[in-house]
Design a protein around this motif. Structure first.
Motif, PDB file in Angstrom:
ATOM      1  N   ASP A  26     -11.887  -4.265   2.168  1.00  0.00           N
ATOM      2  CA  ASP A  26     -12.043  -3.168   3.297  1.00  0.00           C
ATOM      3  C   ASP A  26     -10.571  -3.342   3.964  1.00  0.00           C
ATOM      4  O   ASP A  26     -10.434  -2.485   4.962  1.00  0.00           O
ATOM      5  N   ARG A  27      -9.689  -3.749   3.597  1.00  0.00           N
ATOM      6  CA  ARG A  27      -8.394  -3.961   4.188  1.00  0.00           C
ATOM      7  C   ARG A  27      -7.353  -4.043   3.185  1.00  0.00           C
ATOM      8  O   ARG A  27      -7.500  -4.538   2.331  1.00  0.00           O
ATOM      9  N   PRO A  28      -5.909  -3.831   3.618  1.00  0.00           N
ATOM     10  CA  PRO A  28      -4.727  -4.290   2.805  1.00  0.00           C
ATOM     11  C   PRO A  28      -4.772  -5.809   2.321  1.00  0.00           C
ATOM     12  O   PRO A  28      -5.370  -6.738   2.962  1.00  0.00           O
ATOM     13  N   ILE A  29      -4.449  -6.141   1.149  1.00  0.00           N
ATOM     14  CA  ILE A  29      -4.279  -7.278   0.410  1.00  0.00           C
ATOM     15  C   ILE A  29      -2.839  -7.919   0.448  1.00  0.00           C
ATOM     16  O   ILE A  29      -2.049  -6.957   0.036  1.00  0.00           O
ATOM     17  N   ARG A  30      -2.576  -9.103   1.106  1.00  0.00           N
ATOM     18  CA  ARG A  30      -1.272  -9.385   1.291  1.00  0.00           C
ATOM     19  C   ARG A  30      -1.136 -10.419  -0.225  1.00  0.00           C
ATOM     20  O   ARG A  30      -1.930 -11.095  -0.551  1.00  0.00           O
ATOM     21  N   VAL A  31       0.044 -10.278  -1.140  1.00  0.00           N
ATOM     22  CA  VAL A  31       0.413 -10.790  -2.154  1.00  0.00           C
ATOM     23  C   VAL A  31       1.728 -11.458  -2.183  1.00  0.00           C
ATOM     24  O   VAL A  31       2.607 -10.840  -1.925  1.00  0.00           O
ATOM     25  N   VAL A  32       1.517 -12.828  -1.732  1.00  0.00           N
ATOM     26  CA  VAL A  32       2.658 -13.755  -1.729  1.00  0.00           C
ATOM     27  C   VAL A  32       3.572 -13.857  -3.004  1.00  0.00           C
ATOM     28  O   VAL A  32       3.092 -14.522  -3.907  1.00  0.00           O
ATOM     29  N   VAL A  33       4.798 -13.408  -3.066  1.00  0.00           N
ATOM     30  CA  VAL A  33       5.930 -13.896  -4.142  1.00  0.00           C
ATOM     31  C   VAL A  33       6.605 -14.972  -3.636  1.00  0.00           C
ATOM     32  O   VAL A  33       7.252 -14.818  -2.486  1.00  0.00           O
ATOM     33  N   GLY A  57      -8.502   0.421  -4.453  1.00  0.00           N
ATOM     34  CA  GLY A  57      -8.691   1.593  -3.142  1.00  0.00           C
ATOM     35  C   GLY A  57      -7.991   0.925  -1.887  1.00  0.00           C
ATOM     36  O   GLY A  57      -8.386   1.487  -0.836  1.00  0.00           O
ATOM     37  N   ARG A  58      -7.380  -0.020  -2.124  1.00  0.00           N
ATOM     38  CA  ARG A  58      -6.731  -0.807  -0.763  1.00  0.00           C
ATOM     39  C   ARG A  58      -5.351  -1.084  -1.141  1.00  0.00           C
ATOM     40  O   ARG A  58      -4.942  -1.363  -2.257  1.00  0.00           O
ATOM     41  N   PRO A  59      -4.395  -0.788  -0.210  1.00  0.00           N
ATOM     42  CA  PRO A  59      -2.780  -1.319  -0.665  1.00  0.00           C
ATOM     43  C   PRO A  59      -2.749  -2.851  -0.873  1.00  0.00           C
ATOM     44  O   PRO A  59      -3.576  -3.647  -0.259  1.00  0.00           O
ATOM     45  N   MET A  60      -1.871  -3.188  -1.765  1.00  0.00           N
ATOM     46  CA  MET A  60      -1.470  -4.645  -1.954  1.00  0.00           C
ATOM     47  C   MET A  60      -0.002  -4.710  -1.569  1.00  0.00           C
ATOM     48  O   MET A  60       0.776  -3.988  -2.047  1.00  0.00           O
ATOM     49  N   VAL A  61       0.068  -5.572  -0.370  1.00  0.00           N
ATOM     50  CA  VAL A  61       1.641  -5.433   0.319  1.00  0.00           C
ATOM     51  C   VAL A  61       2.214  -6.764  -0.319  1.00  0.00           C
ATOM     52  O   VAL A  61       1.623  -8.003  -0.112  1.00  0.00           O
ATOM     53  N   VAL A  62       3.266  -6.724  -0.971  1.00  0.00           N
ATOM     54  CA  VAL A  62       4.057  -7.790  -1.709  1.00  0.00           C
ATOM     55  C   VAL A  62       4.930  -8.328  -0.401  1.00  0.00           C
ATOM     56  O   VAL A  62       5.565  -7.946   0.369  1.00  0.00           O
ATOM     57  N   GLU A  63       4.740  -9.813  -0.166  1.00  0.00           N
ATOM     58  CA  GLU A  63       5.204 -10.699   0.912  1.00  0.00           C
ATOM     59  C   GLU A  63       6.346 -11.728   0.172  1.00  0.00           C
ATOM     60  O   GLU A  63       5.620 -12.618  -0.400  1.00  0.00           O
ATOM     61  N   ASN A  64       7.478 -11.650   0.157  1.00  0.00           N
ATOM     62  CA  ASN A  64       8.343 -12.751  -0.141  1.00  0.00           C
ATOM     63  C   ASN A  64       8.530 -13.856   0.763  1.00  0.00           C
ATOM     64  O   ASN A  64       9.095 -13.697   1.868  1.00  0.00           O
ATOM     65  N   ARG A  65       8.072 -15.066   0.408  1.00  0.00           N
ATOM     66  CA  ARG A  65       8.024 -16.244   1.309  1.00  0.00           C
ATOM     67  C   ARG A  65       8.620 -17.286   0.206  1.00  0.00           C
ATOM     68  O   ARG A  65       8.157 -17.786  -0.586  1.00  0.00           O
ATOM     69  N   THR A  66      10.172 -17.623   0.239  1.00  0.00           N
ATOM     70  CA  THR A  66      11.020 -18.397  -0.359  1.00  0.00           C
ATOM     71  C   THR A  66      11.248 -19.804   0.201  1.00  0.00           C
ATOM     72  O   THR A  66      10.728 -20.083   1.426  1.00  0.00           O
ATOM     73  N   GLY A  67      11.514 -20.598  -0.639  1.00  0.00           N
ATOM     74  CA  GLY A  67      11.897 -22.061  -0.382  1.00  0.00           C
ATOM     75  C   GLY A  67      11.258 -23.193  -1.304  1.00  0.00           C
ATOM     76  O   GLY A  67      10.191 -22.837  -1.803  1.00  0.00           O
ATOM     77  N   ALA A  68      11.990 -24.144  -1.521  1.00  0.00           N
ATOM     78  CA  ALA A  68      11.720 -25.318  -2.327  1.00  0.00           C
ATOM     79  C   ALA A  68      11.256 -25.024  -3.501  1.00  0.00           C
ATOM     80  O   ALA A  68      10.118 -25.678  -4.098  1.00  0.00           O
ATOM     81  N   TYR A  85      -7.787 -12.038   0.745  1.00  0.00           N
ATOM     82  CA  TYR A  85      -6.775 -11.120   1.347  1.00  0.00           C
ATOM     83  C   TYR A  85      -5.526 -11.592   1.240  1.00  0.00           C
ATOM     84  O   TYR A  85      -4.471 -11.147   1.900  1.00  0.00           O
ATOM     85  N   THR A  86      -5.351 -12.794   1.111  1.00  0.00           N
ATOM     86  CA  THR A  86      -3.991 -13.588   0.581  1.00  0.00           C
ATOM     87  C   THR A  86      -3.992 -14.100  -0.747  1.00  0.00           C
ATOM     88  O   THR A  86      -4.510 -15.178  -1.201  1.00  0.00           O
ATOM     89  N   LEU A  87      -3.104 -13.449  -1.663  1.00  0.00           N
ATOM     90  CA  LEU A  87      -2.946 -13.874  -3.046  1.00  0.00           C
ATOM     91  C   LEU A  87      -1.665 -14.405  -3.184  1.00  0.00           C
ATOM     92  O   LEU A  87      -0.752 -14.060  -2.641  1.00  0.00           O
TER      93      LEU A  87
END
Length: 324
Positions: A26-33, A57-68, A85-87
């Motif tokens: 029911d809201r956007p989904i964050r996808v961590v790369v 039916g909802r946005p999937m927002v790619v978020e880049n979290r780098t390190g190690a 909601y965080t994948l």
């Protein structure tokens, strides 16, 4: 006896107490790369999420979290609220190599994640500098036998998927070469082009530009059969390494403990996305091999991860690599 008014109110009360995931998403989904934008893993993630979001039916927002080496992003998802909601768009580094080579890693792949599905495999390749007297892996292995330890082979780093694959090649072919680790695939390209190192092992998408312009041709792919993308390039199997395949990969995972209903919703959208011919074509265009149907299920992807982990442990033992 319950009153008629209370009986009529019961459905409304039940609806109020339904779990929040009943309407997922029911809201956007964050996808961590867990790597930088523009890399192979990031490209695969964006191919998947662009199409999968339409099905959910909802946005999937790619978020880049780098390190190690990808562990920072993986830890973030491992410790996230398990609500779907965080994948994580995981890869070989944080899911396979790091658990074998990093001491005190802050997550457990099997305990802390719920696999959704495997998107594709980024095949490992072997390429040579233009002045190296070899134009096939068969030739290169013969050169290694003739000059034990003198042939130099670059990889994106010590303990990388390419390094582990190199160790398996040397063990399987009974040859020795000198491993030259770099800080990433792009860092090794100048030395390959100018001949400072004789050969390199890296994921296919990273090597295609140099192959196409002839500055560092690809001489073998670690896949089961020749690729339509490079039909003239032999496989490692053809070079005398039975059953040898290797590569990195990209796949979708949720935090462990996510409700079954959420896993089911994600799996349905994932499977529908990977049945789209346009999506499969886009995956192939960037040099990845689309996953097999069985690997696109949560259980199939989990089995794949288990096999990859065992292979990494064996390669690390061959290389004498220990967690640090």
């Amino acid at each position: 006896m319950l009153s008629r008014r209370l009986l009529l109110a019961t459905p409304a009360l039940t609806a109020l107490h339904r779990p929040a995931y009943a309407a997922y998403p029911d809201r956007p989904i964050r996808v961590v790369v867990p790597f930088a934008a523009g890399g192979n893993t990031d490209i695969l993630a964006r191919i998947l999420t662009t199409s999968m979001a339409e099905r959910l039916g909802r946005p999937m927002v790619v978020e880049n979290r780098t390190g190690a080496g990808g562990s920072v992003g993986a830890e973030f998802v491992a410790k996230a609220t398990p609500d779907g909601y965080t994948l994580l768009f995981g890869a070989g580094g944080p899911l396979t190599a790091n658990p074998v080579l990093q001491a005190n890693i802050p997550y457990d792949v099997q305990r802390d994640f719920r696999p959704i599905g495997l998107v594709g495999i980024l095949p490992m390749i072997c390429q040579v500098s233009a002045n190296t007297p070899a134009r096939s892996l068969t030739d290169l292995l013969a050169l290694m036998r003739a000059r034990p330890g003198q042939v130099t082979v670059a990889t994106p780093g010590s303990g990388s998927a390419a390094h582990l694959a190199l160790e398996l090649v040397m063990a399987g072919a009974n040859v020795r070469a000198t491993h030259v680790p770099y800080r990433g695939g792009s860092a090794m390209i100048p030395d390959l082009i100018n001949g400072t190192v004789n050969a390199g092992m890296v994921e296919l998408p990273s090597a295609l530009p140099q192959h196409r312009d002839g500055t560092a041709p690809i001489v073998a792919l670690a896949v089961t059969e020749r690729s339509p993308l490079l039909p003239g390039v032999q496989t490692f199997i053809e070079a005398g390494l039975p059953g040898f395949t290797a590569g990195s990969y990209g796949g979708l995972l949720a935090t462990a403990g996510v409700p079954a209903e959420v896993t089911a919703a994600l799996s349905r959208a994932f499977l529908a996305t990977l049945q789209d011919a346009a999506v499969l074509s886009r995956i192939a265009e960037v040099g990845a091999v689309p996953s097999a149907p069985a690997q696109r299920t949560p259980d199939g992807f989990a089995a794949f991860l288990g096999q990859e982990l065992e292979t990494a442990r064996r390669a690390a033992q061959l290389a004498g690599l220990r967690p640090s």
